[in-house]
Design an enzyme around this catalytic site. Structure first.
Site, short mmCIF file in Angstrom:
data_model
loop_
_atom_site.label_atom_id
_atom_site.label_comp_id
_atom_site.label_asym_id
_atom_site.label_seq_id
_atom_site.Cartn_x
_atom_site.Cartn_y
_atom_site.Cartn_z
N GLU A 79 0.81 -1.23 0.00
CA GLU A 79 0.00 0.00 0.00
C GLU A 79 0.84 1.26 0.00
O GLU A 79 0.36 2.34 0.38
CB GLU A 79 -0.94 0.02 1.21
CG GLU A 79 -1.84 -1.16 1.37
CD GLU A 79 -2.84 -1.37 0.24
OE1 GLU A 79 -2.69 -0.74 -0.82
OE2 GLU A 79 -3.75 -2.18 0.43
N HIS A 98 -2.91 2.29 8.46
CA HIS A 98 -3.96 1.50 7.79
C HIS A 98 -4.07 0.16 8.51
O HIS A 98 -3.05 -0.46 8.81
CB HIS A 98 -3.57 1.28 6.32
CG HIS A 98 -4.32 0.16 5.67
ND1 HIS A 98 -5.69 0.15 5.57
CD2 HIS A 98 -3.90 -0.98 5.10
CE1 HIS A 98 -6.08 -0.97 4.97
NE2 HIS A 98 -5.00 -1.67 4.66
N HIS A 100 -6.95 -3.44 9.53
CA HIS A 100 -8.16 -4.20 9.24
C HIS A 100 -8.90 -4.45 10.55
O HIS A 100 -9.26 -5.58 10.86
CB HIS A 100 -7.80 -5.54 8.58
CG HIS A 100 -7.01 -5.41 7.32
ND1 HIS A 100 -6.48 -6.49 6.65
CD2 HIS A 100 -6.67 -4.32 6.59
CE1 HIS A 100 -5.84 -6.07 5.57
NE2 HIS A 100 -5.92 -4.76 5.51
N TYR A 119 -21.42 12.06 18.93
CA TYR A 119 -20.72 13.32 18.66
C TYR A 119 -19.25 13.13 18.31
O TYR A 119 -18.64 13.97 17.62
CB TYR A 119 -20.89 14.28 19.86
CG TYR A 119 -19.94 14.04 21.00
CD1 TYR A 119 -20.20 13.09 21.98
CD2 TYR A 119 -18.76 14.77 21.10
CE1 TYR A 119 -19.32 12.87 23.02
CE2 TYR A 119 -17.87 14.56 22.13
CZ TYR A 119 -18.15 13.60 23.10
OH TYR A 119 -17.27 13.39 24.12
N HIS A 161 -12.37 -4.13 3.14
CA HIS A 161 -10.92 -4.09 3.40
C HIS A 161 -10.59 -3.64 4.84
O HIS A 161 -10.08 -4.42 5.61
CB HIS A 161 -10.27 -3.17 2.35
CG HIS A 161 -8.78 -3.23 2.33
ND1 HIS A 161 -8.05 -3.11 1.18
CD2 HIS A 161 -7.89 -3.39 3.33
CE1 HIS A 161 -6.77 -3.22 1.46
NE2 HIS A 161 -6.65 -3.38 2.76
N TYR A 216 -10.14 19.97 22.12
CA TYR A 216 -10.58 18.66 22.57
C TYR A 216 -10.38 17.62 21.47
O TYR A 216 -10.55 17.91 20.29
CB TYR A 216 -12.09 18.78 22.86
CG TYR A 216 -12.79 17.54 23.32
CD1 TYR A 216 -12.94 17.27 24.69
CD2 TYR A 216 -13.35 16.66 22.41
CE1 TYR A 216 -13.62 16.15 25.09
CE2 TYR A 216 -14.02 15.54 22.83
CZ TYR A 216 -14.16 15.29 24.18
OH TYR A 216 -14.83 14.18 24.59
P1 13P Z 1 1.45 -5.22 3.33
O1 13P Z 1 2.06 -6.33 4.19
O2 13P Z 1 1.98 -5.27 1.92
O3 13P Z 1 1.65 -3.87 3.99
O4 13P Z 1 -0.08 -5.48 3.17
C1 13P Z 1 -0.96 -5.51 4.26
C2 13P Z 1 -2.28 -4.91 3.94
O5 13P Z 1 -3.03 -4.65 4.84
C3 13P Z 1 -2.67 -4.62 2.55
O6 13P Z 1 -3.78 -3.79 2.54
#
Ligand code: 13P
Length: 224
Positions: A79, A98, A100, A119, A161, A216
């Site tokens: 990514e 990023h 999951h 809120y 994702h 805040y």
């Molecule tokens: P990478 O190990 O390549 O960072 O991939 C993990 C991932 O969450 C892809 O969206």
């Protein structure tokens, strides 16, 4: 002044953030990735390496076009484009996380974002957290759609994702990712009694003003 590609301290900080993603339960295995703005580009986690096995020198320094800044590095996160595009287009952002995380991903699997049911949605920069349409991971399309969902926002869900959170520092980006997961969990829980009512636009505007007046929320909590 921005850290350079070879400074050790930012590498340690990025590694600690990536490992905190797993320790906090936001991530598992090798999923997710994180990045930090450096002089001439970004430092990003490598692809497919478990965080527990990662050391500071496994992190990958790239320019914002994805070219290596240091020779002999690991392969960058799949990514890297998403991270580089965000850092190129959003000068106020210095860190991207990023992951999951379960509840945010559950909502995103329905293509749903987080509406103004509580809120605290305002900490992501507006009245809601959008969900970007699905695109294949690691592609320019995926990055473009995420950037659109992030317009005037610091976080977005990513269909089928996960989620992405931005910050002026790694501490802010991580704190926001945790908040997004918490909001998604609360929203799913609230939905067990039916769709919860939404706060009005006027109520959300008041929250934004109050947050600004009181310094805040996430933006006030990190060092950046
Ligand atoms: P990478 O190990 O390549 O960072 O991939 C993990 C991932 O969450 C892809 O969206």
């Amino acid at each position: 002044m921005l850290p350079t590609a070879t400074d050790l301290e930012p590498r340690r900080e990025l590694l600690a953030t990536a490992q905190a993603l797993n320790a906090s339960g936001l991530n598992q295995g090798t999923s997710g990735n994180a990045s930090l703005r450096i002089e001439g580009g970004l430092l990003v986690t490598p692809t497919s390496l478990p965080y527990a096995q990662m050391g500071p020198h496994d992190l990958v320094a790239l320019d914002l076009q994805g070219r290596p800044l240091v020779e002999g590095q690991r392969r960058p996160s799949s990514e890297w484009r998403l991270h580089a595009d965000i850092l190129r287009r959003r000068s106020e952002v210095h860190a991207v996380v990023h992951c999951h995380s379960t509840s945010a991903t559950a909502l995103a699997c329905h293509g749903r974002g987080i509406p103004p049911f509580h809120y605290m949605v305002v900490v992501a920069g507006g009245a809601d957290v959008r969900c970007a349409p699905y695109a294949l991971f690691g592609t320019q399309d995926f990055s473009d759609l995420a950037l659109q969902a992030l317009q005037d926002r610091q976080a977005a869900l990513l269909a089928h994702h996960g989620q992405v959170a931005l910050g002026a520092s790694l501490a802010q980006a991580l704190a926001l990712a945790i908040e997004i997961e918490t909001l998604a969990r609360m929203y799913l829980q609230a939905c067990t009694l039916g769709e919860p009512p939404e706060l009005s636009g006027a109520a959300i505007a008041q929250v934004a003003e109050q947050m600004q007046r009181r310094h805040y929320g996430i933006a006030a909590s990190g060092p950046g």
